[in-house]
Design a protein around this motif. Structure first.
Motif, PDB file in Angstrom:
ATOM      1  N   ALA A 274      72.607  57.094 111.939  1.00 26.06           N
ATOM      2  CA  ALA A 274      72.058  57.218 110.589  1.00 26.06           C
ATOM      3  C   ALA A 274      70.581  57.609 110.637  1.00 26.06           C
ATOM      4  O   ALA A 274      70.112  58.413 109.825  1.00 26.06           O
ATOM      5  N   ALA A 275      69.856  57.071 111.617  1.00 29.50           N
ATOM      6  CA  ALA A 275      68.440  57.412 111.753  1.00 29.50           C
ATOM      7  C   ALA A 275      68.266  58.853 112.195  1.00 29.50           C
ATOM      8  O   ALA A 275      67.402  59.581 111.673  1.00 29.50           O
ATOM      9  N   LEU A 276      69.064  59.295 113.141  1.00 34.43           N
ATOM     10  CA  LEU A 276      68.981  60.680 113.605  1.00 34.43           C
ATOM     11  C   LEU A 276      69.342  61.652 112.487  1.00 34.43           C
ATOM     12  O   LEU A 276      68.749  62.732 112.373  1.00 34.43           O
ATOM     13  N   ALA A 277      70.304  61.277 111.665  1.00 38.55           N
ATOM     14  CA  ALA A 277      70.724  62.151 110.566  1.00 38.55           C
ATOM     15  C   ALA A 277      69.616  62.342 109.540  1.00 38.55           C
ATOM     16  O   ALA A 277      69.649  63.301 108.755  1.00 38.55           O
ATOM     17  N   ALA A 278      68.626  61.439 109.555  1.00 40.60           N
ATOM     18  CA  ALA A 278      67.513  61.554 108.613  1.00 40.60           C
ATOM     19  C   ALA A 278      66.460  62.552 109.069  1.00 40.60           C
ATOM     20  O   ALA A 278      65.561  62.902 108.288  1.00 40.60           O
ATOM     21  N   LEU A 279      66.548  63.033 110.316  1.00 40.16           N
ATOM     22  CA  LEU A 279      65.588  64.023 110.797  1.00 40.16           C
ATOM     23  C   LEU A 279      65.824  65.361 110.099  1.00 40.16           C
ATOM     24  O   LEU A 279      66.956  65.681 109.721  1.00 40.16           O
ATOM     25  N   LEU A 296      75.387  65.412 117.843  1.00 38.42           N
ATOM     26  CA  LEU A 296      74.195  65.633 117.037  1.00 38.42           C
ATOM     27  C   LEU A 296      73.842  67.113 117.055  1.00 38.42           C
ATOM     28  O   LEU A 296      73.846  67.736 118.126  1.00 38.42           O
ATOM     29  N   TRP A 297      73.558  67.673 115.880  1.00 36.33           N
ATOM     30  CA  TRP A 297      73.112  69.063 115.750  1.00 36.33           C
ATOM     31  C   TRP A 297      71.677  69.082 115.231  1.00 36.33           C
ATOM     32  O   TRP A 297      71.314  68.281 114.354  1.00 36.33           O
ATOM     33  N   LEU A 298      70.869  70.014 115.742  1.00 34.20           N
ATOM     34  CA  LEU A 298      69.519  70.247 115.236  1.00 34.20           C
ATOM     35  C   LEU A 298      69.258  71.748 115.138  1.00 34.20           C
ATOM     36  O   LEU A 298      69.738  72.517 115.996  1.00 34.20           O
ATOM     37  N   ALA A 313      59.444  62.869 127.968  1.00 34.40           N
ATOM     38  CA  ALA A 313      59.679  61.885 129.018  1.00 34.40           C
ATOM     39  C   ALA A 313      58.549  61.879 130.038  1.00 34.40           C
ATOM     40  O   ALA A 313      58.088  60.812 130.475  1.00 34.40           O
ATOM     41  N   GLU A 314      58.089  63.059 130.429  1.00 34.48           N
ATOM     42  CA  GLU A 314      57.044  63.130 131.451  1.00 34.48           C
ATOM     43  C   GLU A 314      55.684  62.687 130.917  1.00 34.48           C
ATOM     44  O   GLU A 314      54.871  62.129 131.659  1.00 34.48           O
ATOM     45  N   LYS A 315      55.440  62.908 129.627  1.00 34.77           N
ATOM     46  CA  LYS A 315      54.142  62.552 129.055  1.00 34.77           C
ATOM     47  C   LYS A 315      54.105  61.109 128.557  1.00 34.77           C
ATOM     48  O   LYS A 315      53.119  60.386 128.791  1.00 34.77           O
ATOM     49  N   GLU A 316      55.179  60.667 127.897  1.00 33.59           N
ATOM     50  CA  GLU A 316      55.169  59.346 127.260  1.00 33.59           C
ATOM     51  C   GLU A 316      56.134  58.353 127.912  1.00 33.59           C
ATOM     52  O   GLU A 316      56.198  57.194 127.484  1.00 33.59           O
ATOM     53  N   LYS A 317      56.901  58.805 128.905  1.00 30.14           N
ATOM     54  CA  LYS A 317      57.923  57.959 129.535  1.00 30.14           C
ATOM     55  C   LYS A 317      58.956  57.464 128.517  1.00 30.14           C
ATOM     56  O   LYS A 317      59.407  56.318 128.554  1.00 30.14           O
ATOM     57  N   VAL A 318      59.297  58.350 127.601  1.00 28.58           N
ATOM     58  CA  VAL A 318      60.314  58.064 126.582  1.00 28.58           C
ATOM     59  C   VAL A 318      61.401  59.125 126.686  1.00 28.58           C
ATOM     60  O   VAL A 318      61.135  60.319 126.512  1.00 28.58           O
ATOM     61  N   TRP A 319      62.616  58.695 126.973  1.00 32.39           N
ATOM     62  CA  TRP A 319      63.752  59.619 127.063  1.00 32.39           C
ATOM     63  C   TRP A 319      64.490  59.579 125.738  1.00 32.39           C
ATOM     64  O   TRP A 319      65.072  58.559 125.361  1.00 32.39           O
ATOM     65  N   PHE A 320      64.475  60.710 125.030  1.00 33.24           N
ATOM     66  CA  PHE A 320      65.062  60.756 123.689  1.00 33.24           C
ATOM     67  C   PHE A 320      66.508  61.234 123.777  1.00 33.24           C
ATOM     68  O   PHE A 320      67.404  60.458 124.070  1.00 33.24           O
ATOM     69  N   VAL A 321      66.743  62.501 123.541  1.00 38.78           N
ATOM     70  CA  VAL A 321      68.097  63.065 123.599  1.00 38.78           C
ATOM     71  C   VAL A 321      68.019  64.418 124.290  1.00 38.78           C
ATOM     72  O   VAL A 321      67.241  65.280 123.875  1.00 38.78           O
ATOM     73  N   ALA A 348      65.884  51.632 113.835  1.00 37.80           N
ATOM     74  CA  ALA A 348      66.051  52.896 113.109  1.00 37.80           C
ATOM     75  C   ALA A 348      64.707  53.566 112.878  1.00 37.80           C
ATOM     76  O   ALA A 348      64.580  54.794 112.993  1.00 37.80           O
ATOM     77  N   GLU A 349      63.694  52.769 112.576  1.00 36.72           N
ATOM     78  CA  GLU A 349      62.363  53.325 112.330  1.00 36.72           C
ATOM     79  C   GLU A 349      61.800  53.986 113.585  1.00 36.72           C
ATOM     80  O   GLU A 349      61.170  55.053 113.509  1.00 36.72           O
ATOM     81  N   GLU A 350      62.040  53.392 114.730  1.00 35.77           N
ATOM     82  CA  GLU A 350      61.550  53.972 115.980  1.00 35.77           C
ATOM     83  C   GLU A 350      62.279  55.260 116.317  1.00 35.77           C
ATOM     84  O   GLU A 350      61.680  56.209 116.838  1.00 35.77           O
ATOM     85  N   VAL A 351      63.554  55.306 116.014  1.00 31.95           N
ATOM     86  CA  VAL A 351      64.313  56.536 116.243  1.00 31.95           C
ATOM     87  C   VAL A 351      63.720  57.679 115.431  1.00 31.95           C
ATOM     88  O   VAL A 351      63.514  58.793 115.930  1.00 31.95           O
ATOM     89  N   VAL A 352      63.432  57.415 114.164  1.00 30.61           N
ATOM     90  CA  VAL A 352      62.866  58.453 113.305  1.00 30.61           C
ATOM     91  C   VAL A 352      61.471  58.847 113.775  1.00 30.61           C
ATOM     92  O   VAL A 352      61.134  60.037 113.848  1.00 30.61           O
ATOM     93  N   GLU A 353      60.664  57.867 114.131  1.00 31.05           N
ATOM     94  CA  GLU A 353      59.294  58.138 114.558  1.00 31.05           C
ATOM     95  C   GLU A 353      59.264  59.012 115.811  1.00 31.05           C
ATOM     96  O   GLU A 353      58.566  60.033 115.856  1.00 31.05           O
ATOM     97  N   VAL A 354      60.003  58.629 116.818  1.00 34.59           N
ATOM     98  CA  VAL A 354      60.029  59.414 118.054  1.00 34.59           C
ATOM     99  C   VAL A 354      60.736  60.744 117.809  1.00 34.59           C
ATOM    100  O   VAL A 354      60.347  61.776 118.372  1.00 34.59           O
ATOM    101  N   GLY A 355      61.761  60.734 116.986  1.00 29.97           N
ATOM    102  CA  GLY A 355      62.460  61.970 116.671  1.00 29.97           C
ATOM    103  C   GLY A 355      61.551  63.004 116.037  1.00 29.97           C
ATOM    104  O   GLY A 355      61.643  64.201 116.342  1.00 29.97           O
ATOM    105  N   GLU A 356      60.674  62.568 115.187  1.00 35.82           N
ATOM    106  CA  GLU A 356      59.741  63.508 114.565  1.00 35.82           C
ATOM    107  C   GLU A 356      58.774  64.078 115.593  1.00 35.82           C
ATOM    108  O   GLU A 356      58.439  65.274 115.543  1.00 35.82           O
TER     109      GLU A 356
END
Length: 367
Positions: A274-279, A296-298, A313-321, A348-356
């Protein structure tokens, strides 16, 4: 390509937070996992006794079948299941789905090695219905239902639909085989236990490395007669491994530690989806997910999205999708999302934040 893969694995392994998937384990970590709770002073298996036999008994108990047989690969196990149905019925045709594993990921082993052929009850991106099985124009030995149907988006039928299609298959004189490589995480959506689900089929294949995180291998479960047949053909196909005990121990560890958590993964996957769908421009399917995996489609090129995932991932050590692929729609890419233990840490808020941030990087790379 090899350098890119190694870079991706290194970045994922070094990430402190992972949304989709899990941190890849080293061989040392796999060995440590084997030693946690296992009797490593006991004797290894010899052609399938010891820990392999214990694993087979455990799977048969979970699925409520008379027996289960360990296989080194699912391709081998499922080919044996189809061959069994053909030998017992005299019909060389099996009802498969064009998006099913046998048609897409096994290089048509059932045809090339066993001389079988397929018929497709449907081409719709879902498993066949009872009406479609009843309408088959020819006799089939086995009807295969993939739970969930991965290449349609990890989709499942409803429980009533599954009951009906199993009954329809038997009404036309066919066996029912569940490709249950990912059946472990299907119980929440279907609303029934593993034993109740497998009880609708004549045979069920399960994987030990998909979802459970084992090293390799799977099992074919069903009647004692099927198990006897499977052991003979496993040997003939070269699957009688001298000592597969590491795979068996890792599978037992997965059953102990991961299987109980899968319903939690499934629940949280709905939050993540649901959070990803909000991107902006995003679409998920199914909505909500049936299991802990979904598509997931973008609206960005695959290369830009994959590079953005790596850069983040290399800059923030965060692996998204990651794992993005082009689609038939220019400029729109698709991937698969897997919510496992690391993904439970994301709100959900973190998913949206990092997704953006992820999309901002992808947009800059695209431009």
């Amino acid at each position: 390509m090899h350098d890119t893969r190694q870079r991706r694995l290194a970045a994922q392994a070094a990430s402190d937070r992972i949304l989709s998937g899990a941190r890849p384990a080293t061989m040392r970590e796999h060995l440590a996992e084997l030693g946690a709770g296992a009797d490593l002073d006991g004797q290894p298996d010899y052609y399938g006794d010891g820990p392999v036999a214990a694993l087979e008994e455990r799977v048969a108990e979970l699925l409520g079948t008379e027996a289960a047989v360990f296989f080194p690969t699912g391709t081998m196990a499922q080919q044996v299941a189809l061959r069994y149905g053909a030998d017992r019925s005299g019909h060389r045709t099996a009802a498969l789905h064009p998006l099913g594993h046998q048609e897409v990921h096994e290089r048509h082993a059932y045809a090339q090695l066993s001389g079988l052929r397929s018929t497709w009850p449907t081409t719709a991106p879902r498993n066949p219905t009872a009406e479609e099985i009843s309408a088959l124009a020819e006799s089939v030995s086995t009807v295969v239902i993939e739970l969930p149907l991965r290449d349609a988006g990890f989709v499942l039928p409803s429980w009533d639909e599954l009951v009906a299609v199993s009954a329809a298959a038997r009404a036309v004189g066919a066996r029912v085989h569940f490709d249950g490589a990912r059946i472990w995480e299907s119980t929440p959506y279907l609303g029934h236990t593993l034993g109740e689900i497998a009880g609708l089929a004549d045979s069920t294949y399960v994987s030990f490395y998909k979802s459970l995180g084992g090293i390799s291998g799977g099992a074919l479960a069903g009647s004692t007669e099927l198990a006897d047949y499977a052991r003979v053909w496993r040997h003939r196909y070269g699957g009688q491994v001298f000592q597969p005990w590491p795979a068996a121990l890792s599978a037992l560890a997965g059953l102990d530690r991961v299987l109980p958590r899968l319903p939690e993964y499934v629940r949280h996957a709905r939050t993540v989806a649901a959070a990803l769908a909000a991107l902006p421009g995003a679409r998920v399917y199914p909505d909500p997910p049936h299991t802990h995996q979904f598509r997931l489609w973008l609206p960005h090129p695959a290369q830009a999205l994959n590079e953005a995932a790596l850069a983040l991932a290399e800059k923030e050590k965060v692996w998204f999708v990651a794992g993005w692929q082009e689609t038939e729609v220019p400029g729109v890419s698709r991937t698969e999302v897997t919510v496992a233990a690391p993904g439970l840490e994301w709100s959900a808020e973190e998913v949206v934040e990092v997704g953006e941030r992820f999309l901002h990087v992808a947009g800059a790379l695209r431009d």
